[in-house]
Design an enzyme around this catalytic site. Sequence first.
Site, PDB file in Angstrom:
ATOM      1  N   TYR A  91       0.929  -1.277  -0.060  1.00 18.03           N
ATOM      2  CA  TYR A  91      -0.064   0.034   0.131  1.00 18.03           C
ATOM      3  C   TYR A  91       0.683   1.313  -0.055  1.00 18.03           C
ATOM      4  CZ  TYR A  91      -3.528  -3.699   0.489  1.00 18.03           C
ATOM      5  OH  TYR A  91      -4.169  -4.742   0.357  1.00 18.03           O
TER       6      TYR A  91
ATOM      7  N   ARG B 135       3.552  -1.274  10.778  1.00 18.57           N
ATOM      8  CA  ARG B 135       3.662  -2.690  10.149  1.00 18.57           C
ATOM      9  C   ARG B 135       4.513  -2.552   9.104  1.00 18.57           C
ATOM     10  NH1 ARG B 135      -0.189  -7.762   8.230  1.00 18.57           N
ATOM     11  NH2 ARG B 135       0.542  -9.076   9.974  1.00 18.57           N
TER      12      ARG B 135
END
Length: 349
Positions: free
Chosen positions: A178, A222
Amino acid sequence: MSQLFSPTHLGSLQLPNRAVMAPMTRTRASLEGVQTPLAATYYAQRADAGLIISEAVAVSAQGHGYPAIPGLWNDAQQRSWVPVTDAVHRAGGRIAIQLFHTGRSGHSSVFGEIVAPSAIPIRSGEARNANFQSVPWETPRELATEEIPGIAQDFARAARRAIDAGADAVEIHGANSYLIDEFLRSGTNRRSDVYGQDRTRFLSEVVAAVADEIGAERTGVRLSPLLPWNDMGDVDPLDTFRRAARAIRGVAYLHLVEGGGAEAITPALAQAFGGPVIVNGGYDQARAEAALAAGASAVAFGVPYLANPDLLTRFRRNAPLNTPDPATFYGGNERGYTDYPALAVERAA
Ligand SMILES: Cc1cc2nc3c(=O)[nH]c(=O)nc-3n(C[C@H](O)[C@H](O)[C@H](O)COP(=O)(O)O)c2cc1C
């Protein structure tokens, strides 16, 4: 000796055990990004985890490139998380909301144009459009330098909404192809401006904006250093992610997705970060204990938690695990969501 059932802390989060529910998109929200009421049941069922990390939630309409994922940029979306955090807390659990911007890994039919660090499309696989049909990936528009700080602010605003909706923490999703990951890796960031000269700069700005808003002690990050999914790649992943780990020093935890063989560089990244590390990717109970013995603070379980609401109880009793049904991972109703059975009551007696 087992460490999985021993307490730890990640920043301000006090975990009664070291099993974390990994973030998992379930695409059951409304097309406007409002969380389903059923999500309260789903997450509360899994409250035996030391920490639940929610499915990825879009920080803005621009970053909402998948249909039926939740968002957190307006009041209706924020309100829809209150029953979820309440239910998890009532069941004795803790929940972090994962925030992301889908970047080039989305489709413009969902909420508008697709943007990325560079105008490079994904070449493998297919996108999902607003009608859940598989369609070719689009070429993203390259973000202008002056637009980028505003996206970091979108993360900060969504983080505030997450905390106001009752979340205990926020996880910044810098993994799995992403927008943040696209800035980090050389294959997707060909920029010549400051965001290309230092590919960790966007991540640093997002972390700073979020930590400023809600506190570094309840901000996690993350990363997925070697995950190749959606055509991701880097010329020197160890160097890139060591710099990324250094850039986020001081946040509550670093959550590493070890797909693609990244477990080999986990120790180097843990050292560069210097704080608590959660590891994830294909763990079972035995491997989890080994990772904890090797220094991880916690282990995240994805599919095992999806299919076993009482995963920790099953681990404790050495009980068999339910079989996951991939056909119901994404979209649908309670089937494959809230109807995986817990161990029978008589076995608990
Ligand atoms: C249905 C499904 C949805 C997922 N959605 C997300 C997500 O929203 N955010 C994220 O960071 N990872 C997501 N992942 C990846 C998982 O968090 C995890 O990294 C992966 O499943 C490997 O861990 P496991 O072997 O314990 O399942 C998803 C995985 C699955 C199976």
